[in-house]
Design an enzyme around this catalytic site. Structure first.
Site, PDB file in Angstrom:
ATOM      1  N   GLU A  96      19.187 -43.090   5.445  1.00  0.00           N
ATOM      2  CA  GLU A  96      20.319 -43.931   5.064  1.00  0.00           C
ATOM      3  C   GLU A  96      20.641 -44.959   6.139  1.00  0.00           C
ATOM      4  OE1 GLU A  96      20.367 -40.612   2.331  1.00  0.00           O
ATOM      5  OE2 GLU A  96      20.267 -40.668   4.517  1.00  0.00           O
ATOM      6  N   HIS A 165      28.510 -31.665   0.537  1.00  0.00           N
ATOM      7  CA  HIS A 165      28.098 -32.594  -0.514  1.00  0.00           C
ATOM      8  C   HIS A 165      29.188 -32.801  -1.556  1.00  0.00           C
ATOM      9  CE1 HIS A 165      24.408 -30.991   1.238  1.00  0.00           C
ATOM     10  NE2 HIS A 165      23.825 -32.114   0.882  1.00  0.00           N
TER      11      HIS A 165
END
Length: 367
Positions: A96, A165
Site C-alpha cells: 500500500e 480489519h
C-alpha cells in the site's frame, strides 16, 4: 450513550482470510451503463461509475492489488481490464505504501488515479501519502499544485475479520483539512458520489461498506445517465417530525428499520438523515432537521470516543439548533473494544435496529 447493542441483522458469513482473494457474491454485473435497469446493486453502481469515468477522461486510471486480472477482491473492478487495458487498470504488489505513493505522484503530475485499498485498514500503511502528501500539497504550494485523486475501498467491520480489519476510519480522515470524505449508502449514492469524487479537483476518501456491495436498490432514470453526479450533501431518507436520526452507510438501513418499528409500535415519526459526506459535513441539513423535530440521535459503527457523532453534537451545540432541542443529543456507537472475532461477541459490538429504537425511546422518555 449506547455502546453495546443487542444483535446485528442481515449478516453474510465470510470464511476466508481477509487478505486472501475474495469471491464475489452471487449475481453478475457489467461495466456498461444500465440503460433499462431500474434496480442496481451497490457493486454494480460502483463498477459502472468507474467505467464511465474511465471512458470520459483518459487521465483517469485504477490502481491497486488485484484490481485487474482478478477483477478486484470484491469484483468492483470486474471487466475493466478487458475493456480499458493494462495502462488504465494497474495491478500492483501487496504494498500500500508503494502503490499509493506512486499514485499520489501521478496525481501531482496531472493524472487522476483511483486507488483501491482492499480494506481501509490497510490504508494505514499508506497514511503518510494520503494525509501528508495528497491532502496538504495544494495548500502548501499556495494553490499552484493540485492532487486530484480518489482513495476507495471497503471500510468498517465486515463479518469475522477481527480487530485489525474492522475499523471505521470516517472520523480519522474526516479530521484532515484538504481531504473530502464520502460515505455512500445506496446504489444511487455510490454512482453519483463516486463520479463526483473522480471529477473533484481535491483528493477524496471514498469509504464503502463491504456488506452493502450486494444489496440491491431502486435507481432513478436520472441516476443511469453518464452525466449523473451528486452533491456532497446529506439526504433525508425518511421524513419525520418527532426525532432526527442522523447516520451513514449501513446504519441508514438499520435506522430505517428502526423508524418503521417506532411508528408502528409507539406512534413516533422519526426522520432519518443519510449524511453521504463526512467532510464537508452538511451542518445546515442537520440544523434544519433539529429545528423541526427538536430531538436528535446519531448512529455510527465507530468507537465511541472522538467519532462522527461527537462532531455532530458539537456542531449542534454551537449552532442555533441548540435552542430547539427538547432533550440532550444521544450517540449510538460501536462498543469501546477492539472488534471481537467471535460471532456472538461481534454481534453485540455494533448498532442494529433494536438498539436504535431503545435510544429513541430514551430520548423521548417513552417507557
Amino acid at each position: 450513550m449506547y455502546k453495546l447493542p443487542l444483535r446485528n441483522v442481515s449478516r453474510t458469513a465470510r470464511l476466508v482470510h481477509p487478505r486472501a482473494p475474495i469471491a464475489a457474491a452471487a449475481g453478475s454485473w457489467s461495466a456498461l451503463r444500465y440503460a433499462s435497469t431500474k434496480t442496481m446493486t451497490v457493486r454494480e453502481a460502483l463498477n459502472s461509475a468507474i467505467a464511465e469515468e474511465l471512458d470520459r477522461d483518459d487521465d483517469v486510471f485504477v490502481i491497486g492489488e488485484e484490481v485487474a486480472q482478478y477483477n478486484g477482491a470484491y469484483k468492483v473492478t470486474k471487466g475493466l481490464l478487458d475493456r480499458f487495458g493494462e495502462r488504465r487498470v494497474v495491478d500492483t504488489p501487496i504494498t500500500e505504501y508503494g502503490f499509493t505513493g506512486l499514485a499520489v505522484g501521478a496525481a501531482l503530475k496531472g493524472l487522476k488515479p483511483i486507488v483501491e485499498f482492499m480494506s481501509f485498514n490497510f490504508s494505514m500503511q499508506a497514511i503518510d501519502h494520503v494525509v501528508n502528501s495528497a491532502a496538504k500539497t495544494h495548500y502548501m504550494s499556495g494553490g499552484t499544485q493540485k492532487c486530484q485523486m480518489v482513495f476507495r475501498g471497503p471500510n468498517g467491520a465486515a463479518v469475522g475479520v477481527a480487530a485489525q480489519h474492522s475499523q471505521d476510519f470516517s472520523p480519522w480522515y474526516g479530521s484532515i483539512p484538504g481531504l473530502k470524505v464520502l460515505v455512500p449508502y445506496s446504489a444511487e449514492d455510490a454512482r453519483g458520489l463516486l463520479k463526483a469524487a473522480i471529477r473533484d479537483p481535491n483528493p477524496v476518501v471514498f469509504l464503502e461498506n463491504e456488506l452493502l456491495y450486494n444489496e440491491t436498490f431502486e435507481v432513478s432514470e436520472e441516476a443511469l445517465s453518464p452525466d449523473f453526479t451528486l452533491p456532497f450533501k446529506a439526504k433525508v431518507e425518511r421524513e419525520g417530525k418527532d426525532i432526527s436520526i442522523v447516520t451513514y452507510t449501513r446504519n441508514v438501513q438499520f435506522s430505517l428499520e428502526a423508524a418503521k418499528i417506532l411508528e408502528k409500535d409507539y406512534g413516533v415519526s422519526a426522520e432519518v438523515i443519510n449524511l453521504r459526506s463526512i467532510r464537508p459535513l452538511d451542518v445546515d441539513a442537520l440544523i434544519k432537521s433539529v429545528k423541526k423535530t427538536n430531538h436528535l440521535i446519531t448512529v455510527e459503527s465507530t468507537f465511541p470516543s472522538f467519532g462522527v457523532g461527537s462532531e455532530i453534537v458539537a456542531q449542534i451545540m454551537e449552532s442555533e439548533a441548540f435552542d430547539h432541542l427538547d432533550a440532550p443529543v444521544m450517540r449510538v456507537t460501536g462498543a469501546d473494544v477492539p472488534t471481537p472475532y467471535a460471532k456472538e461477541l461481534e454481534d453485540f459490538a455494533f448498532p442494529d435496529a433494536p438498539t436504535i429504537v431503545k435510544a429513541v425511546k430514551s430520548v423521548l422518555s417513552i417507557e
